[in-house]
Scaffold this motif. Structure first.
Motif, short mmCIF file in Angstrom:
data_model
loop_
_atom_site.label_atom_id
_atom_site.label_comp_id
_atom_site.label_asym_id
_atom_site.label_seq_id
_atom_site.Cartn_x
_atom_site.Cartn_y
_atom_site.Cartn_z
N LEU A 1 70.77 40.11 32.26
CA LEU A 1 70.08 39.77 31.01
C LEU A 1 69.28 38.49 31.14
O LEU A 1 68.31 38.28 30.41
CB LEU A 1 71.10 39.65 29.87
CG LEU A 1 71.70 41.00 29.44
CD1 LEU A 1 72.89 40.78 28.51
CD2 LEU A 1 70.64 41.86 28.76
N ALA A 2 69.65 37.65 32.08
CA ALA A 2 68.86 36.44 32.35
C ALA A 2 67.56 36.83 33.04
O ALA A 2 66.49 36.27 32.74
CB ALA A 2 69.65 35.46 33.20
N VAL A 3 67.62 37.78 33.94
CA VAL A 3 66.42 38.26 34.63
C VAL A 3 65.44 38.87 33.63
O VAL A 3 64.22 38.69 33.74
CB VAL A 3 66.79 39.29 35.72
CG1 VAL A 3 65.53 39.96 36.27
CG2 VAL A 3 67.55 38.60 36.85
N SER A 4 65.96 39.59 32.64
CA SER A 4 65.11 40.22 31.64
C SER A 4 64.75 39.28 30.49
O SER A 4 64.18 39.69 29.49
CB SER A 4 65.77 41.48 31.08
OG SER A 4 67.01 41.18 30.48
N ARG A 5 65.09 38.02 30.63
CA ARG A 5 64.72 36.95 29.69
C ARG A 5 65.40 37.05 28.32
O ARG A 5 64.91 36.48 27.34
CB ARG A 5 63.20 36.90 29.49
CG ARG A 5 62.38 36.85 30.78
CD ARG A 5 62.56 35.55 31.50
NE ARG A 5 61.75 35.48 32.70
CZ ARG A 5 60.49 35.05 32.72
NH1 ARG A 5 59.91 34.67 31.59
NH2 ARG A 5 59.81 35.01 33.84
N VAL A 6 66.50 37.79 28.25
CA VAL A 6 67.27 37.84 27.00
C VAL A 6 68.19 36.63 26.93
O VAL A 6 68.41 36.05 25.86
CB VAL A 6 68.09 39.15 26.92
CG1 VAL A 6 69.00 39.13 25.69
CG2 VAL A 6 67.16 40.35 26.88
N LEU A 7 68.74 36.26 28.08
CA LEU A 7 69.62 35.10 28.17
C LEU A 7 69.02 34.06 29.10
O LEU A 7 68.23 34.38 29.99
CB LEU A 7 71.00 35.51 28.68
CG LEU A 7 71.80 36.52 27.85
CD1 LEU A 7 73.12 36.82 28.52
CD2 LEU A 7 72.03 36.00 26.43
N GLU A 8 69.42 32.82 28.91
CA GLU A 8 69.01 31.72 29.79
C GLU A 8 70.26 30.98 30.25
O GLU A 8 71.06 30.52 29.43
CB GLU A 8 68.09 30.75 29.05
CG GLU A 8 67.66 29.57 29.91
CD GLU A 8 66.88 28.54 29.13
OE1 GLU A 8 66.48 27.52 29.72
OE2 GLU A 8 66.68 28.73 27.90
N ILE A 9 70.43 30.91 31.56
CA ILE A 9 71.58 30.20 32.13
C ILE A 9 71.17 28.76 32.42
O ILE A 9 70.27 28.51 33.21
CB ILE A 9 72.06 30.88 33.44
CG1 ILE A 9 72.45 32.34 33.16
CG2 ILE A 9 73.23 30.11 34.04
CD1 ILE A 9 72.73 33.14 34.42
N ARG A 10 71.82 27.83 31.75
CA ARG A 10 71.53 26.41 31.95
C ARG A 10 72.68 25.79 32.73
O ARG A 10 73.79 25.65 32.21
CB ARG A 10 71.36 25.70 30.60
CG ARG A 10 70.26 26.30 29.73
CD ARG A 10 70.15 25.59 28.40
NE ARG A 10 69.23 26.29 27.51
CZ ARG A 10 69.03 25.95 26.23
NH1 ARG A 10 69.72 24.92 25.70
NH2 ARG A 10 68.18 26.62 25.48
N ARG A 11 72.41 25.46 33.96
CA ARG A 11 73.45 24.94 34.84
C ARG A 11 74.10 23.70 34.23
O ARG A 11 73.43 22.76 33.83
CB ARG A 11 72.85 24.59 36.21
CG ARG A 11 72.23 25.77 36.94
CD ARG A 11 73.24 26.87 37.21
NE ARG A 11 72.62 28.03 37.87
CZ ARG A 11 73.23 29.18 38.06
NH1 ARG A 11 74.48 29.33 37.65
NH2 ARG A 11 72.62 30.18 38.66
N GLY A 12 75.43 23.74 34.17
CA GLY A 12 76.17 22.61 33.64
C GLY A 12 76.22 22.56 32.12
O GLY A 12 76.86 21.67 31.55
N ASP A 13 75.56 23.49 31.46
CA ASP A 13 75.52 23.47 29.99
C ASP A 13 76.00 24.76 29.37
O ASP A 13 76.57 24.77 28.28
CB ASP A 13 74.09 23.16 29.53
CG ASP A 13 73.99 22.95 28.03
OD1 ASP A 13 75.04 22.68 27.39
OD2 ASP A 13 72.88 23.06 27.48
N GLY A 14 75.79 25.88 30.04
CA GLY A 14 76.24 27.16 29.50
C GLY A 14 75.11 28.17 29.47
O GLY A 14 74.04 27.98 30.05
#
Length: 230
Positions: A50-63
């Motif tokens: 879902l991150a690849v499809s831009r639905v989710l964003e993974i923020r390193r160290g933040d969630g």
């Protein structure tokens, strides 16, 4: 359907239902996996997809967060896929463009601002000045149409058309037109679109855009046939 696909669907349901609205932070991985009845490995794979499809964003160290879900973001991958199309599929693509772009151009005629019209004119003048430079022609050709479609105020339509208007295909067409000394005719088609926009004539703008897209389609059909014959 694979287990990973099912995990993706479970998270998408949370987003679609509004339980996880745009900008929301997802619960910790272990907690969300337990709530959805999934293993942590499946949860991790689903989040990555879902991150690849831009639905989710993974923020390193933040969630992990739900993105803005704006069309510019969710539909941005169309262009990359379009660049891989070949042969008859490219013809299908130009047919799609022929369906959408003239109508969008007609819509723009009734909505374009003075600033937007000036932007269209600027790129038209740049195209005329660079008629023998394929790279520059291609750049301003894309920007010309981008400015026209932006005038509709419809972000979804603009993103879709930006995606299907392959930069590689534009470059091929312009290179062919310059080689065949047909660039002048195509520049005249762009000028006709501009004048229709300036007049605020939606029907004329739609007709001018249809003529222009049809020219591109005709060029592509001829060259695909020629390449196939050779």
């Amino acid at each position: 359907m694979s287990l990973t696909d099912k995990a993706i669907d479970r998270i998408r349901e949370l987003v679609q239902s509004g339980e996880l609205p745009p900008g929301a932070k997802l619960p910790p991985e272990q907690q969300l996996a337990a709530e959805l009845g999934l293993s942590r490995n499946l949860m991790r794979e689903a989040v990555k997809a879902l991150a690849v499809s831009r639905v989710l964003e993974i923020r390193r160290g933040d969630g992990t967060y739900v993105t803005s879900l704006e069309p510019e973001l969710l539909l941005s991958g169309i262009g990359s896929a379009v660049e891989l199309l070949r042969g008859d599929t490219l013809l299908e693509l130009t047919e799609v463009r022929r369906l959408f772009e003239p109508i969008a151009t007609g819509l723009a005629a009734g909505r374009i601002s003075a600033e937007g019209l000036a932007e269209v004119e600027r790129h038209l003048e740049a195209m005329q000045a660079a008629r023998d430079d394929v790279e520059e022609l291609n750049e301003h050709d894309a920007a010309f149409h981008r400015a026209v479609i932006a005038a509709t105020g419809n972000a979804t339509l603009a993103t879709l058309l930006e995606g299907i208007a392959s930069r590689t295909l534009r470059a091929r067409v312009w290179r062919g037109l310059v080689d065949e000394d047909a660039a002048g005719r195509t520049l005249a088609e762009h000028k006709a679109i501009y004048h229709a926009l300036a007049a605020g004539d939606a029907a004329l703008a739609q007709a001018a855009a249809l003529m222009h897209v049809s020219t591109t389609e005709q060029w592509l059909r001829e060259h695909l046939d020629r390449d196939g014959a050779s």
